[in-house]
Write an enzyme that holds these catalytic residues in place. Sequence first.
Site, PDB file in Angstrom:
ATOM      1  N   LEU A  62       0.815  -1.215   0.000  1.00 20.40           N
ATOM      2  CA  LEU A  62       0.000   0.000   0.000  1.00 20.40           C
ATOM      3  C   LEU A  62       0.854   1.273   0.000  1.00 20.40           C
ATOM      4  CD1 LEU A  62      -3.017   0.244  -0.219  1.00 20.40           C
ATOM      5  CD2 LEU A  62      -3.163   0.327   2.263  1.00 20.40           C
ATOM      6  N   CYS A  90       4.055  -8.220  -2.773  1.00 21.05           N
ATOM      7  CA  CYS A  90       3.195  -9.398  -2.766  1.00 21.05           C
ATOM      8  C   CYS A  90       2.112  -9.245  -1.713  1.00 21.05           C
ATOM      9  CB  CYS A  90       4.031 -10.641  -2.480  1.00 21.05           C
ATOM     10  SG  CYS A  90       3.064 -12.159  -2.464  1.00 21.05           S
ATOM     11  N   GLU A  95      -7.565 -14.126   6.083  1.00 25.69           N
ATOM     12  CA  GLU A  95      -8.913 -14.428   6.565  1.00 25.69           C
ATOM     13  C   GLU A  95      -9.823 -13.207   6.627  1.00 25.69           C
ATOM     14  OE1 GLU A  95      -8.452 -16.412  10.280  1.00 25.69           O
ATOM     15  OE2 GLU A  95      -7.346 -18.087   9.401  1.00 25.69           O
ATOM     16  N   HIS A  98      -8.771  -7.385   4.356  1.00 26.71           N
ATOM     17  CA  HIS A  98      -7.591  -6.548   4.155  1.00 26.71           C
ATOM     18  C   HIS A  98      -6.964  -6.773   2.775  1.00 26.71           C
ATOM     19  CE1 HIS A  98      -4.186  -4.123   5.393  1.00 26.71           C
ATOM     20  NE2 HIS A  98      -3.363  -5.092   5.019  1.00 26.71           N
ATOM     21  N   ARG A 137       5.284 -17.422  -9.008  1.00 27.31           N
ATOM     22  CA  ARG A 137       5.235 -16.217  -9.826  1.00 27.31           C
ATOM     23  C   ARG A 137       6.474 -15.350  -9.652  1.00 27.31           C
ATOM     24  NH1 ARG A 137       0.769 -18.447  -9.274  1.00 27.31           N
ATOM     25  NH2 ARG A 137      -1.022 -18.144 -10.655  1.00 27.31           N
TER      26      ARG A 137
END
Length: 169
Positions: A62, A90, A95, A98, A137
């Site tokens: 962020l 990444c 859960e 967010h 990736r």
Amino acid sequence: MVSQRRDADAPKSILESLAGTRVLVVEARYYDDIADELLAGARAAIEAVGAEARIFTVPGALEIPSAIAILMEAGRKAGGPYDAAVALGCVIRGETGHYDIVAGESARALMDLSVSEHLPLGNGILTVETMEQALARARVSEMNKGGGAAEAALSLLAIKRAANLEPAR
């Protein structure tokens, strides 16, 4: 890379036209092993065309768009502007909600920055479900998304230069 029509005054190679460019790389090192692979891929792609990578680290995905905006402005004011930028990080689904906020808002902010500033920017922020997906990736030996993000930024820079919006260095 980008393909372009070969005019008489076009550079012999798009890759040659990128030598000496300055590429800003901002990485989030929330997952060090993934960050190492992403950065290795990006650095290799940048160095392959003779460009220079300048690397900065932030805590999480962020913060990457804000850091790019700050560092691009600082480069302009210091007389050493960056020609392109690469975002590396990444986000792995957890859960809570967010993940959706971080994944969506970081991508939106990067796109807004790229479009509003005409900034050649490669988004190498992985958004995945599992650590295994992230590693596959990120690894240079597998999907090499860090290298892909750097190549995207360099391709956009080549387009910008071909459109005569930025002189070659």
